[in-house]
Design a protein around this motif. Sequence first.
Motif, mmCIF file in Angstrom:
data_model
loop_
_atom_site.group_PDB
_atom_site.id
_atom_site.type_symbol
_atom_site.label_atom_id
_atom_site.label_comp_id
_atom_site.label_asym_id
_atom_site.label_seq_id
_atom_site.Cartn_x
_atom_site.Cartn_y
_atom_site.Cartn_z
ATOM 1 N N MET A 221 0.889 -0.990 -0.007
ATOM 2 C CA MET A 221 0.098 0.162 -0.197
ATOM 3 C C MET A 221 0.846 1.248 -0.086
ATOM 4 O O MET A 221 2.109 1.256 0.682
ATOM 5 C CB MET A 221 -0.877 -0.088 1.223
ATOM 6 N N LYS A 225 -3.541 6.982 3.706
ATOM 7 C CA LYS A 225 -5.227 6.847 3.600
ATOM 8 C C LYS A 225 -5.534 5.379 2.965
ATOM 9 O O LYS A 225 -6.436 4.679 3.452
ATOM 10 C CB LYS A 225 -5.666 7.765 2.667
ATOM 11 N N GLN A 226 -4.726 5.012 2.182
ATOM 12 C CA GLN A 226 -5.197 3.510 1.297
ATOM 13 C C GLN A 226 -4.808 2.427 2.499
ATOM 14 O O GLN A 226 -5.502 1.602 2.842
ATOM 15 C CB GLN A 226 -3.990 3.362 0.348
ATOM 16 N N ASN A 229 -7.846 2.612 4.921
ATOM 17 C CA ASN A 229 -9.028 2.167 4.133
ATOM 18 C C ASN A 229 -9.074 0.566 3.778
ATOM 19 O O ASN A 229 -9.931 -0.147 4.069
ATOM 20 C CB ASN A 229 -9.356 2.982 2.779
ATOM 21 N N ALA A 230 -7.855 0.155 3.515
ATOM 22 C CA ALA A 230 -7.915 -1.252 3.336
ATOM 23 C C ALA A 230 -7.939 -1.879 4.566
ATOM 24 O O ALA A 230 -8.619 -3.083 4.346
ATOM 25 C CB ALA A 230 -6.119 -1.431 2.530
ATOM 26 N N TYR A 255 -5.657 -4.523 -2.357
ATOM 27 C CA TYR A 255 -6.697 -3.547 -2.145
ATOM 28 C C TYR A 255 -6.737 -2.533 -3.054
ATOM 29 O O TYR A 255 -5.836 -1.923 -3.608
ATOM 30 C CB TYR A 255 -7.021 -2.879 -0.742
ATOM 31 N N PRO A 257 -7.887 0.789 -4.549
ATOM 32 C CA PRO A 257 -8.506 2.465 -3.827
ATOM 33 C C PRO A 257 -9.662 2.635 -4.748
ATOM 34 O O PRO A 257 -10.646 3.326 -4.069
ATOM 35 C CB PRO A 257 -7.292 3.123 -3.737
ATOM 36 N N GLY A 260 -12.464 0.297 -3.565
ATOM 37 C CA GLY A 260 -12.811 0.006 -2.361
ATOM 38 C C GLY A 260 -12.791 -1.202 -1.969
ATOM 39 O O GLY A 260 -13.541 -1.822 -1.003
#
Length: 485
Positions: A221, A225-226, A229-230, A255, A257, A260
């Motif tokens: 990643m 932010k990723q 979120n992941a 994941y 982005p 999502g």
Amino acid sequence: MSQPRDKYTVVIGLEIHAQLSTKSKIYSRDSTTFGSAPNTNVSVVTLAHPGTLPYLNKKVLDYAIKMGLACNSEITRKNIFCRKNYFYPDLPKGYQLTQDKTPICIGGTVLIRTKKGEKYVKLNRIHVEEDAGKSIHQNEETDTLVDLNRAGVALIEIVTEPDLGSAAEAAQTMMEIRKLVRYLDVCDGNMEEGSIRCDANVSIMPKCSTVFGPKVELKNMNSIKQIKNAIEHEIDRQVGIVEAGGEIISETRTYDPATGDSIGMREKEELNDYRYFPEPDLSPVYVTDEWLDEIRNELPVLPEQWRTKFIEEYGLPEYDTGVLTDSREIAKFFNAVCQETQNYKAASNWVMGPVKSYLNDHKIGIDDFPLTPKKLAELIELIDSGKISYSSASQQLFSAWIKTPKIAALEIAEKLNLIQESDSDSLEEVVREVVDKFPDKVKEYNKGKKGLIGMFMGEVMKATKGKADPKITNQLLRDKLESVG
Ligand code: ADP
Ligand code: MG
């Protein structure tokens, strides 16, 4: 109603790869310059021609040890390098030269702060290894291009214990580690360019359990932010499966982005058979006491040390210390300002506010900021002594001075007509006139309507075009009003 998530404990461990900013690769003299034409930084060593030998770059170990010392890890004295055998399409040797049983740094911690407070995240290890090249899958073409410039570039892999309990903690850990490698100047910390990348291992277990569930590894990643979120998505996915009576399979997922969502890449082999064995062409490397001392002496002031100083010596609030220690350069600059003024809170406000905005707006670092710490301290002094108001200093003098830093601040302030009226004789004159002009208000004031002082202040400011020193004016007004009342 309690959410299904509340029934589970989340367990996360991170594996962070940081590309070291050494000029040449870990086992050859090839350049590490980012963005070179494909396959130009590749000698016979990188290409693994028969008969070529690895040649260890000492700087790589220096950098890894630096990181270990900053994390209070134990440094391994006898280092052995191992071949990790695998089919690597972009690593011509067919194995990665890494450290298996003797990682250069063992244990250690990274301090994070979240809403829940402070936490020392345990590290398992930090070891050095080489990066692979890059396979480029272009559009729909069936051919894949390989760029070997990155093959052999030095990495440290920082492995945490499964010690993190939320996406927020994982993100914070990543940010702290990025901050540290930047302070130490061992990696540029640029996530977008892939200089620092993170794999997150995520599992869940029922709240009452102490047996970890099977872990899912989220690969590569490249933004904070990723990562957040992941991990959030993965926790939901696992809770969903378990709640529906299913089982989690240990696997590697990526994941996306954009959607999502994540997709499975490969199931984790029960036993990864990498057939590790010691590299016969590199002798063991012994880290001596002298070597360690040398590196210890080179360590810069670390964020935590600055933070303690800023709180204890300068009395700054927690929030300020976070912003001011975010980068080593800002921390140093701020500390230099504090050598020139005693008004530490004002110094902090200036650095966090006008200075940082200027740097952001102009996309420059503090090293290119036109005003020296001493000059910033002068500005603070001008305000504190009542010569100019904070608003004219921050709105006018600051930007004017940045354009002509060689001219004295006072001279610019005079030219811009920013000097406050603090000569009490002439101020007294104005105050008298204002008070005389409003006899009714004076009566009201003296009957108890003290808020009217604001109106009188406004009148004095109007008469002096805003140049009256507010503190002195206020005092003069009170004296005058009471004397006529
Ligand atoms: P592997 O041999 O599969 O690579 P390791 O024991 O080397 O596993 O751990 C790799 C990473 O996974 C480490 O960061 C570790 O903290 C983390 N980890 C290990 N077990 C779990 C688990 N059950 N849940 C979440 N993370 C885990
Ligand atoms: Mg592992």
